[in-house]
Design a protein around this motif. Structure first.
Motif, PDB file in Angstrom:
ATOM      1  N   LEU A  36      -6.863   3.311  -3.326  1.00 29.44           N
ATOM      2  CA  LEU A  36      -7.180   4.410  -4.251  1.00 29.44           C
ATOM      3  C   LEU A  36      -6.590   5.731  -3.761  1.00 29.44           C
ATOM      4  O   LEU A  36      -6.104   6.544  -4.554  1.00 29.44           O
ATOM      5  CB  LEU A  36      -8.696   4.546  -4.405  1.00 29.44           C
ATOM      6  N   SER A  37      -6.638   5.945  -2.447  1.00 27.55           N
ATOM      7  CA  SER A  37      -6.052   7.157  -1.885  1.00 27.55           C
ATOM      8  C   SER A  37      -4.560   7.214  -2.157  1.00 27.55           C
ATOM      9  O   SER A  37      -4.016   8.267  -2.525  1.00 27.55           O
ATOM     10  CB  SER A  37      -6.314   7.214  -0.374  1.00 27.55           C
ATOM     11  N   ALA A  38      -3.873   6.076  -1.989  1.00 31.01           N
ATOM     12  CA  ALA A  38      -2.438   6.023  -2.268  1.00 31.01           C
ATOM     13  C   ALA A  38      -2.164   6.300  -3.742  1.00 31.01           C
ATOM     14  O   ALA A  38      -1.225   7.034  -4.082  1.00 31.01           O
ATOM     15  CB  ALA A  38      -1.879   4.659  -1.868  1.00 31.01           C
ATOM     16  N   LEU A  39      -2.999   5.745  -4.605  1.00 27.11           N
ATOM     17  CA  LEU A  39      -2.801   5.895  -6.051  1.00 27.11           C
ATOM     18  C   LEU A  39      -3.059   7.335  -6.505  1.00 27.11           C
ATOM     19  O   LEU A  39      -2.214   7.961  -7.169  1.00 27.11           O
ATOM     20  CB  LEU A  39      -3.732   4.930  -6.782  1.00 27.11           C
ATOM     21  N   VAL A  40      -4.210   7.883  -6.120  1.00 31.11           N
ATOM     22  CA  VAL A  40      -4.585   9.232  -6.564  1.00 31.11           C
ATOM     23  C   VAL A  40      -3.745  10.288  -5.843  1.00 31.11           C
ATOM     24  O   VAL A  40      -3.221  11.227  -6.460  1.00 31.11           O
ATOM     25  CB  VAL A  40      -6.085   9.481  -6.340  1.00 31.11           C
ATOM     26  N   GLY A  41      -3.608  10.145  -4.529  1.00 29.51           N
ATOM     27  CA  GLY A  41      -2.824  11.113  -3.767  1.00 29.51           C
ATOM     28  C   GLY A  41      -1.358  11.095  -4.169  1.00 29.51           C
ATOM     29  O   GLY A  41      -0.711  12.145  -4.247  1.00 29.51           O
ATOM     30  N   GLY A  42      -0.814   9.889  -4.432  1.00 32.33           N
ATOM     31  CA  GLY A  42       0.574   9.797  -4.873  1.00 32.33           C
ATOM     32  C   GLY A  42       0.786  10.472  -6.217  1.00 32.33           C
ATOM     33  O   GLY A  42       1.780  11.184  -6.416  1.00 32.33           O
ATOM     34  N   THR A  43      -0.130  10.256  -7.145  1.00 31.19           N
ATOM     35  CA  THR A  43      -0.033  10.917  -8.451  1.00 31.19           C
ATOM     36  C   THR A  43      -0.111  12.433  -8.288  1.00 31.19           C
ATOM     37  O   THR A  43       0.658  13.184  -8.915  1.00 31.19           O
ATOM     38  CB  THR A  43      -1.153  10.435  -9.379  1.00 31.19           C
TER      39      THR A  43
ATOM     40  N   VAL B  67       0.835  -1.199   0.000  1.00 29.03           N
ATOM     41  CA  VAL B  67       0.000   0.000   0.000  1.00 29.03           C
ATOM     42  C   VAL B  67       0.873   1.254   0.000  1.00 29.03           C
ATOM     43  O   VAL B  67       0.626   2.214  -0.750  1.00 29.03           O
ATOM     44  CB  VAL B  67      -0.951  -0.001   1.218  1.00 29.03           C
ATOM     45  N   VAL B  68       1.913   1.252   0.835  1.00 31.01           N
ATOM     46  CA  VAL B  68       2.817   2.401   0.878  1.00 31.01           C
ATOM     47  C   VAL B  68       3.580   2.528  -0.438  1.00 31.01           C
ATOM     48  O   VAL B  68       3.766   3.623  -0.970  1.00 31.01           O
ATOM     49  CB  VAL B  68       3.788   2.276   2.068  1.00 31.01           C
ATOM     50  N   ALA B  69       4.025   1.390  -0.978  1.00 34.17           N
ATOM     51  CA  ALA B  69       4.771   1.407  -2.237  1.00 34.17           C
ATOM     52  C   ALA B  69       3.938   1.992  -3.366  1.00 34.17           C
ATOM     53  O   ALA B  69       4.463   2.712  -4.228  1.00 34.17           O
ATOM     54  CB  ALA B  69       5.232  -0.006  -2.587  1.00 34.17           C
ATOM     55  N   VAL B  70       2.634   1.696  -3.385  1.00 31.74           N
ATOM     56  CA  VAL B  70       1.751   2.218  -4.439  1.00 31.74           C
ATOM     57  C   VAL B  70       1.799   3.743  -4.470  1.00 31.74           C
ATOM     58  O   VAL B  70       1.827   4.361  -5.545  1.00 31.74           O
ATOM     59  CB  VAL B  70       0.309   1.717  -4.223  1.00 31.74           C
ATOM     60  N   ALA B  71       1.820   4.371  -3.288  1.00 29.15           N
ATOM     61  CA  ALA B  71       1.855   5.839  -3.240  1.00 29.15           C
ATOM     62  C   ALA B  71       3.130   6.382  -3.883  1.00 29.15           C
ATOM     63  O   ALA B  71       3.093   7.348  -4.656  1.00 29.15           O
ATOM     64  CB  ALA B  71       1.747   6.308  -1.787  1.00 29.15           C
ATOM     65  N   PHE B  72       4.256   5.762  -3.595  1.00 33.22           N
ATOM     66  CA  PHE B  72       5.523   6.241  -4.163  1.00 33.22           C
ATOM     67  C   PHE B  72       5.613   5.953  -5.655  1.00 33.22           C
ATOM     68  O   PHE B  72       6.118   6.786  -6.426  1.00 33.22           O
ATOM     69  CB  PHE B  72       6.703   5.606  -3.423  1.00 33.22           C
ATOM     70  N   PHE B  73       5.149   4.784  -6.077  1.00 29.90           N
ATOM     71  CA  PHE B  73       5.171   4.479  -7.508  1.00 29.90           C
ATOM     72  C   PHE B  73       4.237   5.420  -8.276  1.00 29.90           C
ATOM     73  O   PHE B  73       4.553   5.856  -9.391  1.00 29.90           O
ATOM     74  CB  PHE B  73       4.772   3.019  -7.748  1.00 29.90           C
ATOM     75  N   ALA B  74       3.096   5.737  -7.675  1.00 25.57           N
ATOM     76  CA  ALA B  74       2.173   6.682  -8.314  1.00 25.57           C
ATOM     77  C   ALA B  74       2.804   8.070  -8.399  1.00 25.57           C
ATOM     78  O   ALA B  74       2.609   8.790  -9.391  1.00 25.57           O
ATOM     79  CB  ALA B  74       0.859   6.745  -7.533  1.00 25.57           C
ATOM     80  N   SER B  75       3.566   8.459  -7.382  1.00 24.56           N
ATOM     81  CA  SER B  75       4.257   9.743  -7.419  1.00 24.56           C
ATOM     82  C   SER B  75       5.259   9.787  -8.568  1.00 24.56           C
ATOM     83  O   SER B  75       5.397  10.817  -9.245  1.00 24.56           O
ATOM     84  CB  SER B  75       4.979   9.999  -6.099  1.00 24.56           C
ATOM     85  N   THR B  76       5.949   8.669  -8.797  1.00 23.80           N
ATOM     86  CA  THR B  76       6.879   8.599  -9.927  1.00 23.80           C
ATOM     87  C   THR B  76       6.139   8.866 -11.240  1.00 23.80           C
ATOM     88  O   THR B  76       6.610   9.641 -12.082  1.00 23.80           O
ATOM     89  CB  THR B  76       7.550   7.212  -9.983  1.00 23.80           C
ATOM     90  N   ALA B  77       4.992   8.225 -11.407  1.00 31.63           N
ATOM     91  CA  ALA B  77       4.199   8.430 -12.620  1.00 31.63           C
ATOM     92  C   ALA B  77       3.752   9.882 -12.737  1.00 31.63           C
ATOM     93  O   ALA B  77       3.781  10.477 -13.830  1.00 31.63           O
ATOM     94  CB  ALA B  77       2.987   7.500 -12.613  1.00 31.63           C
ATOM     95  N   GLY B  78       3.331  10.480 -11.625  1.00 36.15           N
ATOM     96  CA  GLY B  78       2.903  11.875 -11.644  1.00 36.15           C
ATOM     97  C   GLY B  78       4.041  12.813 -12.030  1.00 36.15           C
ATOM     98  O   GLY B  78       3.852  13.746 -12.821  1.00 36.15           O
ATOM     99  N   GLN B  79       5.234  12.565 -11.504  1.00 36.80           N
ATOM    100  CA  GLN B  79       6.378  13.418 -11.842  1.00 36.80           C
ATOM    101  C   GLN B  79       6.741  13.299 -13.315  1.00 36.80           C
ATOM    102  O   GLN B  79       7.083  14.288 -13.969  1.00 36.80           O
ATOM    103  CB  GLN B  79       7.580  13.054 -10.973  1.00 36.80           C
ATOM    104  N   LEU B  80       6.669  12.086 -13.828  1.00 34.01           N
ATOM    105  CA  LEU B  80       7.018  11.881 -15.231  1.00 34.01           C
ATOM    106  C   LEU B  80       5.984  12.498 -16.171  1.00 34.01           C
ATOM    107  O   LEU B  80       6.293  12.801 -17.327  1.00 34.01           O
ATOM    108  CB  LEU B  80       7.168  10.380 -15.523  1.00 34.01           C
TER     109      LEU B  80
END
Length: 396
Positions: free
Chosen positions: A305-312, A253-266
């Protein structure tokens, strides 16, 4: 062609070293519940142990943020790997809270040394005309490494023996391998000076940057605060409220947030800075709303979903914030302005997270989380409203 191939090989190897160091900073995330059982401390102490890391990062950014420009990239990165190894040793030797505090502080020192130096090093190792791809490598290494830490620790803690020891033994081996790789890579700073010439960097905010800096800093603060809550108290929420005791799931769950952040930055390169910052604020707001729903109705899908959307949203907002303040800053003050933004961002990891820990005893984990979400939602809504009135116009 052969030179380009060698350059990209070195660039990727530098990215791997970067990822290994950053993975160590999030490695304890799914293990905090086990430490609570072993040492018998409260949720407040979990948040304080976690937040000590941010103080280490901020201290290095302020006191030695420009060290790699002066001494060279490799010596600074080797020192960062040394701090990462020392952090792992502290966790391996942990017989009480003092070891955990020391381990987190050393981890913060390693991240503080790596954050700027490794990003610059990866980009410098790439061939000419490869800045865009090199940025991808650096971004993926940074946020991807942060995501791999809890994922690795969760898998080992759940499916392998010695859950409080094996993750750090594995990380020590990875750090040793990274040091060997780093010694084989070339130095990219030509004119090096002795460490005595390193000077503290004072945070700075020229007048022409302030209008851009305010919403950028707020969005960065909220994004890092959201990550801070995910990495410090989400395992406890999963265990206590959702009856999820699988460490691998907590780490994922925590990893999803960071991976989503990577996608958002890219995605910033395509979206553009002018749109990425307000879009990031929207993503953060929705991520916070989903987290509130997860706390209120105890639903695991909403946490994911929060991790995915918030991370992005965090990825969009933070890279957009960096690009915006860098473009608005005069060249001779740019490093100081960026350091100031990082100080604000890492304050977001520590201050609100400790606040959540303080509220857990009187109002419970759900109540503390909802108070945190309300405060962060108000902040990000303020930043979004400001951006609607005064849009950011800057190059990526």
């Amino acid at each position: 062609m052969d030179g380009d191939r060698q350059g990209w090989r070195q660039c990727v190897l530098g990215g791997v070293v970067f990822a290994v160091c950053m993975a160590g900073t999030t490695l304890p995330t799914p293990l905090y519940g086990l430490y609570q059982e072993k040492f018998g401390f409260s949720e407040l102490i979990v948040t304080v142990v976690y937040a000590v890391y941010a103080f280490g990062v901020i201290g290095v950014l302020l006191l030695a943020g420009n060290a790699s420009d002066t001494m060279g990239r490799r010596p600074v990165l080797l020192a960062g790997l040394g701090f990462a190894a020392a952090s792992a040793v502290c966790f391996l030797c942990a017989t009480g809270l003092g070891w955990l505090y020391a381990g987190r502080l050393l981890s913060g020192l390693s991240a503080g040394l790596f954050t700027g130096a490794a990003t610059a090093y990866v980009m410098e190792l790439a061939p000419d005309r490869g800045a865009s791809r090199a940025t991808f490598v650096a971004t993926a290494a940074n946020m991807g490494g942060l995501g791999c830490g809890p994922l690795l620790a969760g898998l080992l803690a759940q499916y392998a023996p010695w859950p409080l020891y094996l993750p750090f033994v594995v990380h020590l081996a990875l750090v040793a391998g990274s040091a060997a790789v780093l010694l084989l890579l070339p130095e990219t700073v030509r004119a090096r000076r002795p460490w005595r010439t390193v000077r503290p960097q004072r945070p700075g905010l020229p007048a022409q940057v302030r209008a851009v800096f305010a919403p950028a800093a707020i969005a960065s603060f909220v994004g890092f605060a959201l990550f801070g809550v995910f990495t410090s108290v989400s395992p406890a929420f999963l265990a206590q409220s959702l009856d999820v005791h699988n460490h691998a799931v907590s780490g994922l769950v925590v990893a999803v947030a960071f991976f989503a952040s990577t996608a958002g930055q890219l995605a910033v390169g395509r979206v553009g800075v002018g749109r990425s910052l307000p879009l990031g604020c929207v993503g953060l707001f929705i991520g916070l709303a989903l987290l509130a729903g997860a706390l209120r109705w105890d639903l695991l899908p909403l946490v994911v979903l929060s991790a995915l959307v918030g991370g992005t949203g965090q990825g969009l907002a933070f890279r957009g914030a960096l690009a915006a303040v860098a473009a608005a800053s005069p060249a001779d003050r740019r490093a100081a302005v960026i350091s100031t933004l990082f100080v604000v961002a890492y304050a977001g990891i520590s201050v609100p997270v400790i606040g959540v820990g303080l509220l857990v005893a009187p109002v419970g984990l759900e109540g503390a989380g909802l108070v945190f979400i309300a405060c962060m939602a108000a902040l990000v809504a303020t930043a979004f409203g400001y951006l609607l009135r005064r849009p950011v116009r800057a190059r990526t």
